[in-house]
Design a protein around this motif. Structure first.
Motif, PDB file in Angstrom:
ATOM      1  N   LEU A  55      15.288  76.690  43.820  1.00  0.00           N
ATOM      2  CA  LEU A  55      16.081  76.684  45.045  1.00  0.00           C
ATOM      3  C   LEU A  55      17.407  77.419  44.849  1.00  0.00           C
ATOM      4  O   LEU A  55      17.862  78.159  45.724  1.00  0.00           O
ATOM      5  N   GLN A  56      18.014  77.200  43.678  1.00  0.00           N
ATOM      6  CA  GLN A  56      19.260  77.894  43.394  1.00  0.00           C
ATOM      7  C   GLN A  56      19.059  79.411  43.362  1.00  0.00           C
ATOM      8  O   GLN A  56      19.871  80.188  43.883  1.00  0.00           O
ATOM      9  N   GLN A  69      18.691  80.578  46.843  1.00  0.00           N
ATOM     10  CA  GLN A  69      20.001  80.638  47.495  1.00  0.00           C
ATOM     11  C   GLN A  69      20.779  81.872  47.048  1.00  0.00           C
ATOM     12  O   GLN A  69      21.448  82.549  47.844  1.00  0.00           O
ATOM     13  N   ASN A 111      12.314  72.844  40.364  1.00  0.00           N
ATOM     14  CA  ASN A 111      12.397  73.174  41.793  1.00  0.00           C
ATOM     15  C   ASN A 111      13.840  73.421  42.218  1.00  0.00           C
ATOM     16  O   ASN A 111      14.119  74.293  43.046  1.00  0.00           O
ATOM     17  N   ARG A 112      14.741  72.630  41.640  1.00  0.00           N
ATOM     18  CA  ARG A 112      16.152  72.860  41.952  1.00  0.00           C
ATOM     19  C   ARG A 112      16.592  74.246  41.475  1.00  0.00           C
ATOM     20  O   ARG A 112      17.323  74.958  42.166  1.00  0.00           O
ATOM     21  N   GLU A 113      16.131  74.597  40.268  1.00  0.00           N
ATOM     22  CA  GLU A 113      16.480  75.934  39.757  1.00  0.00           C
ATOM     23  C   GLU A 113      15.930  77.027  40.675  1.00  0.00           C
ATOM     24  O   GLU A 113      16.606  78.011  40.977  1.00  0.00           O
ATOM     25  N   ILE A 131      11.196  68.446  39.267  1.00  0.00           N
ATOM     26  CA  ILE A 131      12.291  68.433  40.255  1.00  0.00           C
ATOM     27  C   ILE A 131      13.408  69.368  39.810  1.00  0.00           C
ATOM     28  O   ILE A 131      13.963  70.132  40.608  1.00  0.00           O
ATOM     29  N   THR A 132      13.746  69.293  38.503  1.00  0.00           N
ATOM     30  CA  THR A 132      14.804  70.190  38.003  1.00  0.00           C
ATOM     31  C   THR A 132      14.405  71.660  38.140  1.00  0.00           C
ATOM     32  O   THR A 132      15.215  72.518  38.515  1.00  0.00           O
TER      33      THR A 132
END
Length: 576
Positions: free
Chosen positions: A214-215, A218, A210-212, A207-208
């Motif tokens: 996503l960042q 972005q 994937n967040r990275e 999850i972390t």
């Protein structure tokens, strides 16, 4: 006894009579005195005193009359009692002889009772001696039986000790096996828990990551937006240098970009529809091939004749039959072999799927083939043997087909918007609902004081608080709660304003740790969530007094106060 009672009544009556006579004399004297007073007051002319004394005189007269009547009654009863006394005395004189005879008989009976008593005592002594002998013999027998019983008990105790030792030995062995088995199971459970914890940790790391990602995406999108702004600025400067209309040129440029995007999306949609049409055609060919194998030759010819469509009898329409035989891996050749526009193919497929005959059905699995076989032979003759299809309309309007396709596209678009989370406002009579569209009761799902290994269930009610019809579907729960929480929710479909539905939350704790998360839902007006909390057993100590006040004291005085310490939690504890 009668004589004594009559004597007592006689004495009481005489006493009452004498008292009554005495009271009448006193009343007579009082009456004379009142009469003298009345005469004196009349002579004096005192009317009030005269009337008062006359009332007293009348009262004394009535009392005197009552006393006289009572005296007469008492005299009469006294005479009657005297007569009865005389009668009883005469009768008592008659029975004196009989009384003396009765006394003699009683004395003789008493002597006879005494003799019988002495005989009975002698017999009882003899029976007592006999009972003493039997008692002694019984005691000897009991002593002998007691000794035998003790010997038997000794043997039984020795046998029981030996059996107990054996049982203890076997029990120790079995308990050792059980402990060993429990230890193995605990080790397995620990390993399983460790594996699950590792899985949760790996999920967390993913999850972390994937967040990275996503960042980074972005950041890239922001960079692209900056580049687009820079290009726009450059374009504006170039247009201004040329002396053109900046707003018009930028608007045309943006419109051209949007048109290209729509064009690209339409091409992708066209490709997917082509693939879908070809797959449907292949499925239809396969189903017809299976029906030909299962049916007799005559029925297969009839079914083939019914399947033919007048609009597809041309060579161009059925060129795909030759190519469909070799369609595995050659989908593009099949599309080219159709030789017609893809939009026209879509319309034909819709018509054929909506208006196919009843005795030829699409096949998706084994159950459909069995149903097809049962429908091939009609139960009643008649309309089934006609050459034309009664359910097929005489002519399909192309506008109706286009409207149908547009409605389908609009429904698919609405479902995509609902799935992606696009919000729709709900204005009703000039008002617009703000806040969460659904309210839950209770507002927080709280599992308090749980025990590891137990199962807890709670039923939650969701109420539509918006101003119009709304939908609700379950999205999921927090990632770290999926191993312990399960939600059972049947989507109710359309819900009017104020209507409610239920869902069940099941909690199966496997670790003694507090958990927090949420159950997420998606409505037509946006997403919402119900908070969820799981708290372990804790001890909550509290005193009933914050200040111990002894008040004013005298030197040498002792005063005591009581303080209550309360544990309102579910976990016990020690204190000092």
């Amino acid at each position: 006894k009668n004589l004594q009672s009559i004597n007592a009544v006689f004495v009481s009556c005489s006493d009452t009579l004498s008292a009554c006579r005495l009271r009448s004399k006193v009343l007579a004297k009082q009456l004379d005195h009142v009469d003298m007073e009345i005469e004196r007051e009349e002579e004096a002319g005192n009317v009030a005193a005269v009337s008062r004394l006359q009332a007293v005189s009348s009262r004394l007269c009535t009392e005197l009359e009552r006393e006289k009547e009572l005296e007469l009654r008492l005299a009469l009863t006294l005479k009657q009692n005297l007569v009865e006394l005389w009668q009883i005395e005469t009768e008592q004189g008659k029975y004196d002889v009989l009384r003396e005879q009765l006394q003699k008989d009683e004395e003789e009976l008493q002597m006879q009772y005494q003799e019988e008593k002495e005989v009975r005592i002698w017999k009882e002594k003899i029976t007592a001696l006999q009972a003493e002998g039997t008692r002694r013999t019984r005691e000897k027998r009991e002593e002998k039986a007691q000794r035998e019983h003790e010997e038997r008990n000794k043997k039984l105790l020795e046998d029981a000790k030996r059996n107990h030792e054996k049982a203890v030995c076997f029990l120790k062995q079995s308990m050792a096996r059980i402990h060993e088995k429990n230890a193995k199971e605990e080790v397995k459970a620990q390993e399983h828990m460790e594996r699950r914890i590792q899985a949760v940790l790996s999920l967390k790391t993913s999850i972390t990551s994937n967040r990275e990602r996503l960042q980074t995406l972005q950041i890239l999108s922001k960079a692209k937006a900056l580049e687009a702004k820079k290009e726009e600025m450059k374009m504006r400067e170039a247009i201004l240098a040329k002396g053109g209309n900046v707003i018009r040129e930028i608007f045309l440029h943006k419109r051209q970009q949007e048109h290209e995007k729509k064009k690209e999306a339409f091409r992708e949609l066209q490709k997917s529809r082509k693939m879908e049409i070809v797959s449907r055609l292949l499925q239809e060919r396969a189903s017809i091939h299976k029906q030909r194998k299962s049916q007799s030759p005559t029925k297969a010819i009839k079914a083939r004749g019914k399947l033919k469509d007048p609009s597809l009898q041309s060579g161009e329409g059925w060129q795909s039959e030759e190519t469909c035989k070799h369609a595995d891996g050659e989908i593009s050749q099949v599309i080219k072999g159709l030789g017609i526009n893809s939009l026209w193919i879509f319309v034909v497929v819709v018509v054929s799927s909506e208006n196919r005959p009843q005795d030829v059905l699409w096949e998706s699995d084994g159950e459909d083939t069995e149903r097809d076989k049962s429908l091939l032979v009609p139960e009643f003759p008649g309309l089934w043997s006609r050459e034309y299809d009664l359910h097929k309309p005489k002519g399909e309007d192309p506008t109706l087909l286009a409207i149908r396709a547009m409605r389908k596209q609009m429904a698919e678009k609405k479902m995509e918007e609902l799935q992606t989370g696009i919000l729709h406002k709900q204005p009703v009579t000039g008002q617009e609902h703000k806040g969460c569209a659904f309210h839950s009761k209770p507002s927080c799902i709280h599992f308090k004081d749980f025990d590891v290994g137990q199962i807890y269930k709670k039923k939650i009610v969701l109420t539509n608080a918006s101003y119009s019809v709304n939908y609700c579907r379950l999205v999921g729960i927090s990632e770290w709660l999926k191993d312990f929480i399960s939600v059972h929710f049947d989507p109710p479909g359309k819900m009017s304003s104020g209507m409610s539905c239920e869902f069940l939350v099941t909690f199966k704790p496997m670790i003694n740790k507090e958990l927090e998360g949420e159950v997420m839902f998606m409505a037509q007006t946006g997403s919402f969530s119900v908070p969820l909390k799981c708290t372990v057993k804790t001890c909550i100590l509290a005193l009933d007094k914050e200040l111990i006040d002894f008040g004013s004291l005298v030197v040498g005085e002792t005063i005591s106060r009581t303080i209550s310490l309360t544990n309102s939690g579910a976990l016990g504890t020690t204190f000092k």
